[in-house]
Design an enzyme around this catalytic site. Structure first.
Site, PDB file in Angstrom:
ATOM      1  N   CYS A  39       0.823  -1.225   0.000  1.00 15.26           N
ATOM      2  CA  CYS A  39       0.000   0.000   0.000  1.00 15.26           C
ATOM      3  C   CYS A  39       0.848   1.262   0.000  1.00 15.26           C
ATOM      4  O   CYS A  39       0.336   2.354  -0.268  1.00 15.26           O
ATOM      5  CB  CYS A  39      -0.938   0.004   1.202  1.00 15.26           C
ATOM      6  SG  CYS A  39      -2.164  -1.292   1.109  1.00 15.26           S
ATOM      7  N   HIS A  47      -8.426   1.144  -6.169  1.00 14.31           N
ATOM      8  CA  HIS A  47      -9.470   0.247  -5.651  1.00 14.31           C
ATOM      9  C   HIS A  47     -10.792   0.593  -6.312  1.00 14.31           C
ATOM     10  O   HIS A  47     -11.030   1.742  -6.693  1.00 14.31           O
ATOM     11  CB  HIS A  47      -9.658   0.417  -4.139  1.00 14.31           C
ATOM     12  CG  HIS A  47      -8.484   0.034  -3.326  1.00 14.31           C
ATOM     13  ND1 HIS A  47      -8.153  -1.279  -3.060  1.00 14.31           N
ATOM     14  CD2 HIS A  47      -7.544   0.781  -2.700  1.00 14.31           C
ATOM     15  CE1 HIS A  47      -7.073  -1.316  -2.300  1.00 14.31           C
ATOM     16  NE2 HIS A  47      -6.668  -0.075  -2.071  1.00 14.31           N
ATOM     17  N   GLU A 130     -13.294  -1.488   0.612  1.00 12.85           N
ATOM     18  CA  GLU A 130     -12.096  -1.208  -0.166  1.00 12.85           C
ATOM     19  C   GLU A 130     -11.701  -2.391  -1.044  1.00 12.85           C
ATOM     20  O   GLU A 130     -11.252  -2.218  -2.181  1.00 12.85           O
ATOM     21  CB  GLU A 130     -10.944  -0.856   0.771  1.00 12.85           C
ATOM     22  CG  GLU A 130      -9.670  -0.450   0.058  1.00 12.85           C
ATOM     23  CD  GLU A 130      -8.548  -0.165   1.045  1.00 12.85           C
ATOM     24  OE1 GLU A 130      -7.866   0.847   0.880  1.00 12.85           O
ATOM     25  OE2 GLU A 130      -8.355  -0.969   1.972  1.00 12.85           O
TER      26      GLU A 130
HETATM   27 NI    NI Z   1      -5.162   0.611  -0.907  1.00 13.43          NI
END
Ligand code: NI
Length: 141
Positions: A39, A47, A130
């Site tokens: 990330c 996303h 997410e």
């Molecule tokens: Ni992410």
């Protein structure tokens, strides 16, 4: 006969695509990599977010509605989706400036974008998915 007042919850689902990264500028690259892993990728990642906005209230006796869902849809579109969809959350989104772009902080930001515009009902929760496996819920506390 007195009618019982019934409290109900109604949810509008929306969707947006956006990019972000999780990166704390006060930390070294190594520390960011250790905490955030993929990330923290400096060239961003995206996303497909699913957003559930739930409001609560007592149905209006004239309409039977807690809120006109067309009104709720417009509020979410104008104040959330237009700002987030196909954007870079870290760089492009006014209400996320200076914040870590975690789903927790995005959910709080979305709450603050919607809540002032509701009339005759209360915002109950923001649920933000997410990935297929991860979502966050915020109830305004
Ligand atoms: Ni992410």
């Amino acid at each position: 006969m007195e009618q019982k007042k019934r409290l109900l919850y109604i949810t509008r689902k929306e969707h947006f695509n956006a990019a972000h990264k999780l990166y704390n500028p006060n930390w070294s690259d190594e520390q960011n990599e250790a905490v955030f892993g993929k990330c923290a990728n400096r060239n961003w990642h995206g996303h497909n977010f699913d957003l559930y906005v739930t409001v609560k209230g007592y149905p209006d006796p004239e309409t039977g509605f807690i809120i006109d869902l067309k009104v709720l849809k417009t509020i979410i579109e104008e104040h959330v989706i237009e700002k987030l969809d196909h954007r870079n959350i870290n760089m492009d989104v006014d209400f996320m400036q200076g914040k870590m772009a975690s789903i927790e902080n995005i959910a709080v930001g979305i709450w603050d974008q919607i809540e002032p515009h509701l009339e005759g009902c209360q915002l109950h929760s923001i649920k933000l998915w997410e990935t297929r496996n991860n979502y966050v819920e915020y109830f305004g506390e």
